[in-house]
Design a protein around this motif. Structure first.
Motif, mmCIF file in Angstrom:
data_model
loop_
_atom_site.group_PDB
_atom_site.id
_atom_site.type_symbol
_atom_site.label_atom_id
_atom_site.label_comp_id
_atom_site.label_asym_id
_atom_site.label_seq_id
_atom_site.Cartn_x
_atom_site.Cartn_y
_atom_site.Cartn_z
ATOM 1 N N VAL A 195 27.398 43.745 32.196
ATOM 2 C CA VAL A 195 27.640 45.086 32.723
ATOM 3 C C VAL A 195 29.006 45.075 33.411
ATOM 4 O O VAL A 195 29.421 44.065 33.987
ATOM 5 N N LEU A 196 29.695 46.198 33.307
ATOM 6 C CA LEU A 196 30.991 46.378 33.954
ATOM 7 C C LEU A 196 30.825 47.331 35.122
ATOM 8 O O LEU A 196 30.361 48.467 34.943
ATOM 9 N N ASN A 197 31.173 46.866 36.326
ATOM 10 C CA ASN A 197 31.095 47.674 37.539
ATOM 11 C C ASN A 197 29.698 48.258 37.751
ATOM 12 O O ASN A 197 29.531 49.458 37.991
ATOM 13 N N GLY A 198 28.721 47.386 37.654
ATOM 14 C CA GLY A 198 27.344 47.767 37.949
ATOM 15 C C GLY A 198 27.048 47.536 39.416
ATOM 16 O O GLY A 198 27.773 48.019 40.297
ATOM 17 N N ARG A 199 25.986 46.773 39.700
ATOM 18 C CA ARG A 199 25.622 46.510 41.095
ATOM 19 C C ARG A 199 26.745 45.781 41.829
ATOM 20 O O ARG A 199 26.972 45.998 43.023
ATOM 21 N N PHE A 200 27.463 44.921 41.134
ATOM 22 C CA PHE A 200 28.563 44.172 41.753
ATOM 23 C C PHE A 200 29.888 44.666 41.177
ATOM 24 O O PHE A 200 30.236 44.352 40.046
ATOM 25 N N ARG A 201 30.598 45.455 41.982
ATOM 26 C CA ARG A 201 31.822 46.100 41.498
ATOM 27 C C ARG A 201 33.089 45.361 41.937
ATOM 28 O O ARG A 201 34.204 45.823 41.672
ATOM 29 N N GLY A 202 32.903 44.234 42.578
ATOM 30 C CA GLY A 202 34.037 43.508 43.134
ATOM 31 C C GLY A 202 33.963 43.507 44.645
ATOM 32 O O GLY A 202 33.825 44.567 45.267
ATOM 33 N N GLY A 203 34.008 42.322 45.238
ATOM 34 C CA GLY A 203 33.872 42.199 46.676
ATOM 35 C C GLY A 203 35.187 42.417 47.408
ATOM 36 O O GLY A 203 36.174 42.888 46.842
ATOM 37 N N TRP A 204 35.196 42.035 48.676
ATOM 38 C CA TRP A 204 36.379 42.271 49.511
ATOM 39 C C TRP A 204 37.590 41.529 48.973
ATOM 40 O O TRP A 204 38.707 42.065 48.978
ATOM 41 N N THR A 205 37.397 40.317 48.495
ATOM 42 C CA THR A 205 38.519 39.537 47.963
ATOM 43 C C THR A 205 39.201 40.288 46.825
ATOM 44 O O THR A 205 40.427 40.439 46.806
ATOM 45 N N THR A 206 38.412 40.755 45.885
ATOM 46 C CA THR A 206 38.956 41.469 44.724
ATOM 47 C C THR A 206 39.692 42.730 45.154
ATOM 48 O O THR A 206 40.813 43.005 44.705
ATOM 49 N N ARG A 207 39.070 43.483 46.028
ATOM 50 C CA ARG A 207 39.653 44.759 46.436
ATOM 51 C C ARG A 207 40.863 44.569 47.359
ATOM 52 O O ARG A 207 41.816 45.354 47.309
ATOM 53 N N HIS A 208 40.820 43.544 48.180
ATOM 54 C CA HIS A 208 41.868 43.332 49.171
ATOM 55 C C HIS A 208 43.175 42.852 48.546
ATOM 56 O O HIS A 208 44.258 43.314 48.931
ATOM 57 N N TYR A 209 43.094 41.938 47.600
ATOM 58 C CA TYR A 209 44.299 41.317 47.068
ATOM 59 C C TYR A 209 44.916 42.061 45.897
ATOM 60 O O TYR A 209 46.114 41.917 45.632
ATOM 61 N N ALA A 210 44.130 42.834 45.186
ATOM 62 C CA ALA A 210 44.671 43.555 44.037
ATOM 63 C C ALA A 210 45.793 44.497 44.479
ATOM 64 O O ALA A 210 45.656 45.251 45.445
ATOM 65 N N ASN A 211 46.908 44.427 43.753
ATOM 66 C CA ASN A 211 48.060 45.282 44.049
ATOM 67 C C ASN A 211 48.815 45.479 42.745
ATOM 68 O O ASN A 211 49.765 44.752 42.435
ATOM 69 N N LEU A 212 48.373 46.447 41.974
ATOM 70 C CA LEU A 212 48.927 46.629 40.634
ATOM 71 C C LEU A 212 50.425 46.932 40.637
ATOM 72 O O LEU A 212 51.152 46.411 39.768
ATOM 73 N N PRO A 213 50.954 47.744 41.570
ATOM 74 C CA PRO A 213 52.410 47.952 41.574
ATOM 75 C C PRO A 213 53.199 46.657 41.775
ATOM 76 O O PRO A 213 54.334 46.549 41.311
ATOM 77 N N GLU A 214 52.580 45.671 42.441
ATOM 78 C CA GLU A 214 53.229 44.376 42.647
ATOM 79 C C GLU A 214 52.843 43.358 41.571
ATOM 80 O O GLU A 214 53.205 42.182 41.671
ATOM 81 N N ASN A 215 52.097 43.813 40.554
ATOM 82 C CA ASN A 215 51.675 42.957 39.445
ATOM 83 C C ASN A 215 50.720 41.844 39.903
ATOM 84 O O ASN A 215 50.754 40.718 39.397
ATOM 85 N N ILE A 216 49.880 42.179 40.866
ATOM 86 C CA ILE A 216 48.813 41.275 41.307
ATOM 87 C C ILE A 216 47.482 41.916 40.921
ATOM 88 O O ILE A 216 47.167 43.023 41.359
ATOM 89 N N HIS A 217 46.735 41.220 40.077
ATOM 90 C CA HIS A 217 45.512 41.750 39.496
ATOM 91 C C HIS A 217 44.324 40.900 39.942
ATOM 92 O O HIS A 217 44.471 39.703 40.208
ATOM 93 N N ALA A 218 43.150 41.506 40.015
ATOM 94 C CA ALA A 218 41.971 40.772 40.475
ATOM 95 C C ALA A 218 40.727 41.238 39.739
ATOM 96 O O ALA A 218 40.559 42.428 39.449
ATOM 97 N N VAL A 219 39.864 40.269 39.436
ATOM 98 C CA VAL A 219 38.582 40.516 38.773
ATOM 99 C C VAL A 219 37.528 39.653 39.454
ATOM 100 O O VAL A 219 37.798 38.497 39.780
ATOM 101 N N GLN A 220 36.367 40.220 39.667
ATOM 102 C CA GLN A 220 35.243 39.408 40.139
ATOM 103 C C GLN A 220 34.253 39.215 38.993
ATOM 104 O O GLN A 220 33.970 40.159 38.246
#
Length: 268
Positions: A195-220
């Motif tokens: 499943v994609l973005n079901g019960r677990f949509r990405g924790g604080w680490t994923t959301r905190h570090y992701a910065n697409l304009p800076e080309n930093i991507h994150a997946v949990q």
């Protein structure tokens, strides 16, 4: 005790392991009750599961247990999933909703702050340093946050959890090509559910570090433990035979992410 361990690699991909640690300082362990001392909510053997799948990947692993403090929670204490059952920065219950501390031994605000400074902050300082280092080398960094959880936990979710649980916070934490590449492998993995973005949509680490304009991507990636453990109960033993098919799919996922990262570095 050591708080974290880092293995630096040359790839644009970083693997983070916030919940595989089982170290609990003696002064904290003595305050846990019998339920807490089982450490049932560990992401058992996940660092072993991923070992060697992507040569050159950097790894950052917390060595302390999530009952000491949860390295994948907002240090402000804000809930990741408002309105849903979850556990906090320093959990007071396990994933079954059972208390983990002896009566009167739950950590107060002062103790939570102490643990944040001693454990949470150093781990994330190390993780941030590796993201910055990799970004400086390649012009892009992809953080892949590695997790696992028991496949049946009624306190947190109904029924059986899918085998692969991909979290990109509804597509906001990574380039769409990365999300699609991960989802495609999972959806086409015979004998596995996803499943994609079901019960677990990405924790604080994923959301905190992701910065697409800076080309930093994150997946949990949250994996059901039935995919790689002999049993989801004590002693939580790793099963190489059970894990082998999963490792093959995880290898494909990481290799695909790395290829896309190199394309992103080229501006493609």
């Amino acid at each position: 005790m050591s708080v974290f361990e880092v293995e630096q690699g040359s790839s644009p991909v970083i693997l983070a392991f916030p919940h595989t640690g089982t170290d609990v300082p003696a002064d904290i362990r003595e305050k846990l009750n019998d339920t807490g001392k089982i450490l049932a909510d560990t992401d058992w053997h996940i660092h072993r599961l991923y070992d060697g799948l992507l040569p050159g990947a950097t790894t950052v692993r917390a060595l302390f247990h999530r009952y000491v403090i949860d390295a994948n929670r907002d240090p402000s204490g804000q809930s990741l999933y408002p309105g849903q059952n979850t556990t906090g920065l320093v959990p007071v219950t396990d994933f079954d909703g059972k208390p983990i501390w002896q009566d009167g031994q739950e950590p107060d605000e002062t103790e939570v702050s102490r643990r944040q400074q001693q454990f949470h902050t150093p781990y994330h300082t190390a993780l941030r340093a590796e993201i910055d280092r990799v970004k400086a080398i390649h012009g892009v960094a992809v953080l892949y946050d590695c997790h696992s959880i028991r496949s049946h936990i009624p306190f947190l979710f109904e029924g059986k959890l899918p085998d692969f649980n991909i979290g990109t916070n509804s597509g906001t934490t990574c380039d769409p090509r990365i999300e699609r590449a991960v989802a495609d492998v999972c959806e086409n993995a015979i004998g596995f559910t996803s499943v994609l973005n079901g019960r677990f949509r990405g924790g604080w680490t994923t959301r905190h570090y992701a910065n697409l304009p800076e080309n930093i991507h994150a997946v949990q990636m949250e994996l059901a433990q039935s995919t790689h453990l002999a049993s989801e109960e004590l002693p939580f033993a790793y099963d190489e035979t059970v894990a082998a098919p999963l490792r093959a799919h995880l290898k494909d996922i990481l290799q695909n992410i790395e290829k896309i990262a190199f394309d992103l570095a080229k501006g493609n």
